[in-house]
Design a protein around this motif. Structure first.
Motif, PDB file in Angstrom:
ATOM      1  N   LEU A 193       0.833  -1.195   0.000  1.00 35.77           N
ATOM      2  CA  LEU A 193       0.000   0.000   0.000  1.00 35.77           C
ATOM      3  C   LEU A 193       0.872   1.251   0.000  1.00 35.77           C
ATOM      4  O   LEU A 193       1.691   1.451   0.900  1.00 35.77           O
ATOM      5  CB  LEU A 193      -0.906   0.016   1.236  1.00 35.77           C
ATOM      6  CG  LEU A 193      -1.929   1.157   1.270  1.00 35.77           C
ATOM      7  CD1 LEU A 193      -2.998   0.990   0.195  1.00 35.77           C
ATOM      8  CD2 LEU A 193      -2.602   1.260   2.644  1.00 35.77           C
ATOM      9  N   PHE A 194       0.706   2.075  -1.039  1.00 34.11           N
ATOM     10  CA  PHE A 194       1.298   3.419  -1.061  1.00 34.11           C
ATOM     11  C   PHE A 194       0.244   4.349  -0.464  1.00 34.11           C
ATOM     12  O   PHE A 194      -0.789   4.577  -1.069  1.00 34.11           O
ATOM     13  CB  PHE A 194       1.630   3.846  -2.495  1.00 34.11           C
ATOM     14  CG  PHE A 194       2.768   3.087  -3.104  1.00 34.11           C
ATOM     15  CD1 PHE A 194       4.074   3.522  -2.941  1.00 34.11           C
ATOM     16  CD2 PHE A 194       2.543   1.934  -3.855  1.00 34.11           C
ATOM     17  CE1 PHE A 194       5.137   2.819  -3.503  1.00 34.11           C
ATOM     18  CE2 PHE A 194       3.600   1.230  -4.422  1.00 34.11           C
ATOM     19  CZ  PHE A 194       4.901   1.672  -4.247  1.00 34.11           C
ATOM     20  N   THR A 195       0.533   4.862   0.709  1.00 28.47           N
ATOM     21  CA  THR A 195      -0.546   5.547   1.454  1.00 28.47           C
ATOM     22  C   THR A 195      -0.667   7.032   1.139  1.00 28.47           C
ATOM     23  O   THR A 195      -1.608   7.673   1.582  1.00 28.47           O
ATOM     24  CB  THR A 195      -0.331   5.434   2.977  1.00 28.47           C
ATOM     25  OG1 THR A 195       0.783   6.277   3.355  1.00 28.47           O
ATOM     26  CG2 THR A 195      -0.079   4.010   3.402  1.00 28.47           C
ATOM     27  N   ALA A 219      -9.929   6.586   7.367  1.00 30.58           N
ATOM     28  CA  ALA A 219      -9.110   5.948   6.326  1.00 30.58           C
ATOM     29  C   ALA A 219      -8.178   4.917   6.947  1.00 30.58           C
ATOM     30  O   ALA A 219      -7.947   3.855   6.377  1.00 30.58           O
ATOM     31  CB  ALA A 219      -8.319   7.002   5.555  1.00 30.58           C
ATOM     32  N   PHE A 220      -7.646   5.244   8.122  1.00 32.40           N
ATOM     33  CA  PHE A 220      -6.733   4.291   8.757  1.00 32.40           C
ATOM     34  C   PHE A 220      -7.458   2.982   9.075  1.00 32.40           C
ATOM     35  O   PHE A 220      -6.922   1.891   8.887  1.00 32.40           O
ATOM     36  CB  PHE A 220      -6.086   4.860  10.021  1.00 32.40           C
ATOM     37  CG  PHE A 220      -4.954   3.987  10.491  1.00 32.40           C
ATOM     38  CD1 PHE A 220      -3.671   4.185  10.011  1.00 32.40           C
ATOM     39  CD2 PHE A 220      -5.184   2.916  11.349  1.00 32.40           C
ATOM     40  CE1 PHE A 220      -2.630   3.335  10.379  1.00 32.40           C
ATOM     41  CE2 PHE A 220      -4.155   2.059  11.729  1.00 32.40           C
ATOM     42  CZ  PHE A 220      -2.872   2.282  11.244  1.00 32.40           C
ATOM     43  N   GLN A 225      -8.237  -2.948   7.212  1.00 33.70           N
ATOM     44  CA  GLN A 225      -9.026  -4.022   6.607  1.00 33.70           C
ATOM     45  C   GLN A 225      -8.306  -4.663   5.416  1.00 33.70           C
ATOM     46  O   GLN A 225      -8.596  -5.794   5.033  1.00 33.70           O
ATOM     47  CB  GLN A 225     -10.390  -3.492   6.130  1.00 33.70           C
ATOM     48  CG  GLN A 225     -11.251  -2.890   7.232  1.00 33.70           C
ATOM     49  CD  GLN A 225     -11.432  -3.824   8.403  1.00 33.70           C
ATOM     50  OE1 GLN A 225     -11.815  -4.980   8.230  1.00 33.70           O
ATOM     51  NE2 GLN A 225     -11.121  -3.354   9.602  1.00 33.70           N
ATOM     52  N   LEU A 226      -7.388  -3.917   4.793  1.00 32.82           N
ATOM     53  CA  LEU A 226      -6.659  -4.448   3.637  1.00 32.82           C
ATOM     54  C   LEU A 226      -5.566  -5.437   4.062  1.00 32.82           C
ATOM     55  O   LEU A 226      -5.088  -6.210   3.256  1.00 32.82           O
ATOM     56  CB  LEU A 226      -6.000  -3.313   2.842  1.00 32.82           C
ATOM     57  CG  LEU A 226      -6.892  -2.285   2.157  1.00 32.82           C
ATOM     58  CD1 LEU A 226      -6.031  -1.199   1.496  1.00 32.82           C
ATOM     59  CD2 LEU A 226      -7.789  -2.944   1.113  1.00 32.82           C
ATOM     60  N   CYS A 239       7.308   0.385   6.090  1.00 28.71           N
ATOM     61  CA  CYS A 239       6.998  -0.202   7.401  1.00 28.71           C
ATOM     62  C   CYS A 239       5.916  -1.258   7.286  1.00 28.71           C
ATOM     63  O   CYS A 239       5.389  -1.514   6.207  1.00 28.71           O
ATOM     64  CB  CYS A 239       6.558   0.913   8.364  1.00 28.71           C
ATOM     65  SG  CYS A 239       5.002   1.695   7.900  1.00 28.71           S
ATOM     66  N   ASN A 240       5.603  -1.860   8.413  1.00 23.49           N
ATOM     67  CA  ASN A 240       4.499  -2.815   8.457  1.00 23.49           C
ATOM     68  C   ASN A 240       3.300  -2.158   9.147  1.00 23.49           C
ATOM     69  O   ASN A 240       3.369  -1.011   9.601  1.00 23.49           O
ATOM     70  CB  ASN A 240       4.924  -4.110   9.168  1.00 23.49           C
ATOM     71  CG  ASN A 240       5.391  -3.856  10.594  1.00 23.49           C
ATOM     72  OD1 ASN A 240       5.090  -2.806  11.181  1.00 23.49           O
ATOM     73  ND2 ASN A 240       6.124  -4.793  11.167  1.00 23.49           N
ATOM     74  N   LEU A 241       2.221  -2.917   9.200  1.00 22.70           N
ATOM     75  CA  LEU A 241       0.981  -2.369   9.741  1.00 22.70           C
ATOM     76  C   LEU A 241       1.120  -1.997  11.220  1.00 22.70           C
ATOM     77  O   LEU A 241       0.583  -0.983  11.668  1.00 22.70           O
ATOM     78  CB  LEU A 241      -0.152  -3.388   9.532  1.00 22.70           C
ATOM     79  CG  LEU A 241      -1.551  -2.952   9.936  1.00 22.70           C
ATOM     80  CD1 LEU A 241      -1.959  -1.655   9.268  1.00 22.70           C
ATOM     81  CD2 LEU A 241      -2.562  -4.059   9.607  1.00 22.70           C
ATOM     82  N   ALA A 242       1.869  -2.794  11.956  1.00 22.36           N
ATOM     83  CA  ALA A 242       1.997  -2.534  13.398  1.00 22.36           C
ATOM     84  C   ALA A 242       2.665  -1.177  13.651  1.00 22.36           C
ATOM     85  O   ALA A 242       2.231  -0.412  14.523  1.00 22.36           O
ATOM     86  CB  ALA A 242       2.806  -3.654  14.056  1.00 22.36           C
ATOM     87  N   GLN A 243       3.702  -0.869  12.877  1.00 20.28           N
ATOM     88  CA  GLN A 243       4.371   0.425  13.071  1.00 20.28           C
ATOM     89  C   GLN A 243       3.468   1.579  12.621  1.00 20.28           C
ATOM     90  O   GLN A 243       3.411   2.624  13.278  1.00 20.28           O
ATOM     91  CB  GLN A 243       5.702   0.476  12.303  1.00 20.28           C
ATOM     92  CG  GLN A 243       6.517   1.717  12.651  1.00 20.28           C
ATOM     93  CD  GLN A 243       7.823   1.847  11.864  1.00 20.28           C
ATOM     94  OE1 GLN A 243       8.162   0.986  11.062  1.00 20.28           O
ATOM     95  NE2 GLN A 243       8.542   2.918  12.103  1.00 20.28           N
TER      96      GLN A 243
END
Ligand SMILES: [Zn+2]
Length: 307
Positions: A193-195, A219-220, A225-226, A239-243
């Motif tokens: 994901l490019f946020t 949005a976050f 959910q993705l 980074c990963n989702l946790a960070q």
């Protein structure tokens, strides 16, 4: 007087020697690359590339995500892409309308790329163009030369929107967090994901007068959910989702759940800001000292205005 005359040529020398930041392409996964810019302010050294960019090498050419803040910055991005592939940049996709997302469009369009964005992103670009050029003059001076604002020429209506090129699938969806019409780009096959300017890591996110922390929080939650495997944030390292959760998601939750709630309950603003000026969980992030109070202030105003 004599001292001054010696100082001036020295300063001029420093001025020319500074312009040397070169963006570097780093592989995220497979054919997906990120270019992670410096965390600080726009400068003649970084040519306004103080943000993240990315690209996907497809069988039919390169898809570039965001084009840099100036013509010289765009040339530097182009050079970074050349270290990975000789394929031409076929598409430029803008995730937003902040200067570093799109003011390099013109350069890539001249090279034959099609420049696209969600319709509301492009509309905001047209609206803020002059003001952004003006703002950049202050930071970049003559290194702004040749920069011509070109809002995305192919606008994508509705949303989410799915695009395909060279066997790659991209999904664009609005986030509307940092600027109205901001969007992300999701690569379902690679889980990347490019946020855009929704996620900031390593540094504290900035809430601008144009931003909506309410939209950011929403949005976050959609982003979670993705279940992205790799996140290329708007600013900070891949980074990963946790960070992303710790350094951005939790901060949106704080701005909405604590500051927004205080505004809704008509508590006094200054006392609220004083009370939450010291947040140990975010203090290590760069720019915390310069941005945190202003961020709370703007979040408060957003909720106060919604009353
Ligand atoms: Zn940004």
């Amino acid at each position: 007087m004599r001292k001054l005359m010696i100082l001036v040529p020295l300063l001029a020398l420093v001025g020319t020697a500074r312009a040397d930041y070169q963006p570097v392409a780093e592989q995220v996964v497979d054919n997906v690359y990120a270019i992670v810019g410096p965390l600080g302010q726009r400068s003649p050294d970084n040519d306004g590339l103080n943000a993240n960019f990315g690209f996907i090498v497809t069988a039919e050419g390169v898809i570039l995500i965001d084009s840099g803040a100036t013509r010289l910055g765009a040339e530097k991005l182009s050079k970074a892409i050349r270290t990975v592939t000789d394929q031409p940049v076929r598409w430029v996709i803008n995730t937003g309308s902040q200067d570093h997302r799109w003011l390099g469009n013109d350069f890539f369009a001249e090279q034959g790329a099609e420049v696209m964005a969600m319709a509301r992103t492009a509309a905001t670009q047209a609206q803020v163009a002059q003001q952004q050029i003006h703002g950049l003059e202050r930071f970049l001076g003559e290194r702004l030369q040749g920069t011509r604002p070109l809002p995305a020429t192919k606008t994508l209506v509705g949303g989410p929107v799915t695009l395909e090129l060279g066997g790659e699938t991209l999904e664009l969806a609005y986030t509307d967090a940092h600027f109205p019409g901001d969007a992300w780009v999701w690569l379902p096959k690679q889980g990347v994901l490019f946020t855009g300017d929704l996620i900031f890591v390593d540094r504290l996110l900035g809430v601008l007068p144009t931003s909506s922390v309410r939209n950011g929080q929403k949005a976050f939650h959609g982003l979670e959910q993705l279940h992205p495997g790799h996140i290329v944030p708007g600013h900070g390292r891949v980074c990963n989702l946790a960070q992303a959760r710790r350094e951005t998601g939790d901060y949106y939750d704080f701005l909405v759940g604590t500051i927004g709630a205080a505004a809704t309950e008509m508590e006094p603003m200054d006392a609220t800001l004083d009370r939450y000026s010291d947040l140990p969980q975010f203090k290590h992030l760069e720019n915390y000292d310069s941005l945190h109070r202003a961020n709370m202030n703007r979040a408060f105003l957003e909720f106060e205005a919604a009353q």
